[in-house]
Write a protein that holds these residues in place. Sequence first.
Motif, PDB file in Angstrom:
ATOM      1  N   GLY A  97       0.909  -1.029   0.022  1.00  0.00           N
ATOM      2  CA  GLY A  97       0.560  -0.416  -0.038  1.00  0.00           C
ATOM      3  C   GLY A  97       0.969   1.288  -0.146  1.00  0.00           C
ATOM      4  O   GLY A  97       0.387   2.678   0.171  1.00  0.00           O
ATOM      5  N   GLU A  98       2.031   1.059  -0.474  1.00  0.00           N
ATOM      6  CA  GLU A  98       2.701   2.140   0.017  1.00  0.00           C
ATOM      7  C   GLU A  98       3.247   2.327  -1.208  1.00  0.00           C
ATOM      8  O   GLU A  98       4.027   4.549  -1.218  1.00  0.00           O
ATOM      9  CB  GLU A  98       3.927   2.617   0.985  1.00  0.00           C
ATOM     10  N   THR A  99       3.489   1.954  -2.034  1.00  0.00           N
ATOM     11  CA  THR A  99       4.145   1.836  -3.870  1.00  0.00           C
ATOM     12  C   THR A  99       3.882   1.041  -4.192  1.00  0.00           C
ATOM     13  O   THR A  99       2.761   0.128  -5.091  1.00  0.00           O
ATOM     14  CB  THR A  99       6.123   1.773  -3.868  1.00  0.00           C
ATOM     15  N   LEU A 100       3.265   2.290  -5.338  1.00  0.00           N
ATOM     16  CA  LEU A 100       2.498   1.504  -6.458  1.00  0.00           C
ATOM     17  C   LEU A 100       3.210   1.574  -7.935  1.00  0.00           C
ATOM     18  O   LEU A 100       4.175   2.100  -8.748  1.00  0.00           O
ATOM     19  CB  LEU A 100       1.651   2.831  -7.201  1.00  0.00           C
ATOM     20  N   LEU A 101       2.998   0.718  -8.722  1.00  0.00           N
ATOM     21  CA  LEU A 101       3.728   0.522 -10.111  1.00  0.00           C
ATOM     22  C   LEU A 101       2.557   0.467 -10.710  1.00  0.00           C
ATOM     23  O   LEU A 101       1.838  -0.300 -11.215  1.00  0.00           O
ATOM     24  CB  LEU A 101       3.959  -1.236  -9.958  1.00  0.00           C
ATOM     25  N   THR A 102       3.768   1.215 -12.535  1.00  0.00           N
ATOM     26  CA  THR A 102       2.714   1.170 -13.480  1.00  0.00           C
ATOM     27  C   THR A 102       3.940   0.962 -14.495  1.00  0.00           C
ATOM     28  O   THR A 102       4.928   1.028 -14.181  1.00  0.00           O
ATOM     29  CB  THR A 102       2.299   2.791 -13.242  1.00  0.00           C
ATOM     30  N   ALA A 103       3.431  -0.259 -15.620  1.00  0.00           N
ATOM     31  CA  ALA A 103       4.113  -0.374 -16.149  1.00  0.00           C
ATOM     32  C   ALA A 103       3.161   0.734 -17.964  1.00  0.00           C
ATOM     33  O   ALA A 103       2.452   0.500 -18.236  1.00  0.00           O
ATOM     34  CB  ALA A 103       3.398  -2.212 -16.666  1.00  0.00           C
ATOM     35  N   TYR A 109       7.476   2.427 -13.743  1.00  0.00           N
ATOM     36  CA  TYR A 109       7.514   3.610 -13.225  1.00  0.00           C
ATOM     37  C   TYR A 109       6.724   2.908 -11.406  1.00  0.00           C
ATOM     38  O   TYR A 109       6.441   2.095 -11.131  1.00  0.00           O
ATOM     39  CB  TYR A 109       6.511   4.370 -13.941  1.00  0.00           C
ATOM     40  N   GLY A 110       7.582   3.467 -10.572  1.00  0.00           N
ATOM     41  CA  GLY A 110       7.226   3.281  -9.416  1.00  0.00           C
ATOM     42  C   GLY A 110       6.641   4.624  -8.769  1.00  0.00           C
ATOM     43  O   GLY A 110       7.762   5.665  -8.604  1.00  0.00           O
ATOM     44  N   TRP A 111       5.690   4.709  -7.699  1.00  0.00           N
ATOM     45  CA  TRP A 111       5.310   5.911  -7.386  1.00  0.00           C
ATOM     46  C   TRP A 111       4.722   5.429  -5.751  1.00  0.00           C
ATOM     47  O   TRP A 111       4.747   4.867  -5.021  1.00  0.00           O
ATOM     48  CB  TRP A 111       3.687   6.179  -7.797  1.00  0.00           C
ATOM     49  N   GLU A 112       5.124   6.875  -5.162  1.00  0.00           N
ATOM     50  CA  GLU A 112       4.600   7.317  -3.703  1.00  0.00           C
ATOM     51  C   GLU A 112       2.796   7.474  -3.122  1.00  0.00           C
ATOM     52  O   GLU A 112       2.955   8.240  -4.272  1.00  0.00           O
ATOM     53  CB  GLU A 112       5.388   7.990  -2.787  1.00  0.00           C
ATOM     54  N   THR A 113       2.254   6.415  -3.297  1.00  0.00           N
ATOM     55  CA  THR A 113       0.767   6.072  -3.014  1.00  0.00           C
ATOM     56  C   THR A 113       0.257   7.259  -2.443  1.00  0.00           C
ATOM     57  O   THR A 113      -0.422   7.873  -2.395  1.00  0.00           O
ATOM     58  CB  THR A 113      -0.022   4.723  -2.476  1.00  0.00           C
ATOM     59  N   GLN A 114       0.806   8.478  -0.714  1.00  0.00           N
ATOM     60  CA  GLN A 114       0.120   9.160  -0.679  1.00  0.00           C
ATOM     61  C   GLN A 114       0.628  10.588  -1.224  1.00  0.00           C
ATOM     62  O   GLN A 114      -0.628  10.992  -0.687  1.00  0.00           O
ATOM     63  CB  GLN A 114       1.003   8.780   0.937  1.00  0.00           C
ATOM     64  N   SER A 115       1.828  10.716  -1.780  1.00  0.00           N
ATOM     65  CA  SER A 115       2.038  12.087  -1.968  1.00  0.00           C
ATOM     66  C   SER A 115       1.750  12.066  -3.769  1.00  0.00           C
ATOM     67  O   SER A 115       1.618  13.551  -4.056  1.00  0.00           O
ATOM     68  CB  SER A 115       3.387  12.516  -2.098  1.00  0.00           C
ATOM     69  N   GLY A 116       1.351  10.959  -3.817  1.00  0.00           N
ATOM     70  CA  GLY A 116       2.026  10.454  -5.725  1.00  0.00           C
ATOM     71  C   GLY A 116       3.329  11.071  -6.000  1.00  0.00           C
ATOM     72  O   GLY A 116       3.294  10.516  -7.339  1.00  0.00           O
ATOM     73  N   ARG A 117       3.950  11.039  -5.761  1.00  0.00           N
ATOM     74  CA  ARG A 117       5.343  11.331  -6.402  1.00  0.00           C
ATOM     75  C   ARG A 117       6.180  10.218  -6.858  1.00  0.00           C
ATOM     76  O   ARG A 117       5.938   9.479  -6.290  1.00  0.00           O
ATOM     77  CB  ARG A 117       6.904  12.004  -4.701  1.00  0.00           C
ATOM     78  N   LEU A 118       7.012  10.810  -8.069  1.00  0.00           N
ATOM     79  CA  LEU A 118       7.375   9.539  -9.035  1.00  0.00           C
ATOM     80  C   LEU A 118       8.901   9.404  -7.824  1.00  0.00           C
ATOM     81  O   LEU A 118       9.451   9.639  -7.545  1.00  0.00           O
ATOM     82  CB  LEU A 118       8.217   9.955 -10.597  1.00  0.00           C
ATOM     83  N   LEU A 119       8.764   7.744  -7.979  1.00  0.00           N
ATOM     84  CA  LEU A 119      10.132   7.851  -6.897  1.00  0.00           C
ATOM     85  C   LEU A 119      11.034   7.134  -8.294  1.00  0.00           C
ATOM     86  O   LEU A 119      12.769   7.793  -8.048  1.00  0.00           O
ATOM     87  CB  LEU A 119       9.836   5.851  -6.359  1.00  0.00           C
TER      88      LEU A 119
END
Length: 285
Positions: free
Chosen positions: A22-28, A35-45
């Motif tokens: 629930g902390e990091t989101l993956l997008t293909a 791409y890896g994203w921080e779910t709370q802030s929407g920041r690209l990691l």
Amino acid sequence: MNIGVPGKLAVGRVKYFGRHRGETLLTASDDGCVYGWETQSGRLLWKLGGHTGPVKFCRFSPDGCLFASTSCDCTIRLWDVARAKCLQVLKGHQRSVETVSFSPDSRQLASGGWDKRVMLWEVQSGQMLRLLLGHGDSVQSSDFSPSADCLATGSWDSTVRIWDLRDGTPKAFHRKLEGHSGNISCVCYSASGLLASGSWDKTIRIWKPQTASLLVQLKGHVTWVKSLAFSPNELWLVSAGYSRLVKVWDCNTGKCIETLKGILDVAHSCAFTPDGKLLVSGAAD
């Protein structure tokens, strides 16, 4: 390879996503990157390259240490989450790899694609353990049962197949679930072992896979069903159709209790966070 954070991201190319505690989101993405994203802030990691074709699917391992990505380049890549580094490139498929899933203990990986093959891999060594043949068309989705005894795969041959992975069973032994009148686009197990399948026939079926029996059929989508996810408490099933709508279903009654709108483009994927408090959808907008 870590390419770094771009100044402006072409979000329109994002196709699928998975979750990691629930902390990091993956997008293909069609640009060949994950791409890896921080779910709370929407920041690209991070933005990771390496595939030489569009990335079709990505998924975190249950233990949160790894994730896998598949591509039109016929490969699967295994990545280390902490270091954002590619550990293995799995080769064996002859055409685009469309789906990947981890076993509950994160030790095995299943993949399927346009070559009609299902492959079972050992994660640590990258060695292929089993080649499962039987589907008559592209394998588009896969999911391990909670017990890891079985693997469900959905195909464009309009069937779902349940492969028996227990030691001592024949390599090709499987149970076939029939009833859909269109391509199977997604399959998903619940925590208790129920199986949901979504199809181009615009319906969702919930099965008891042990007996190959149909429990309920869900109707309401006006386009084909692209993604499915059970809530952690199994009270709800969420579905994304090839439209701007995401539907939430009551698993006990089979009724649609909510239709979520507001997506600007096609909803490609949907998932609950592990605590069940958030529902996330991904679109090409």
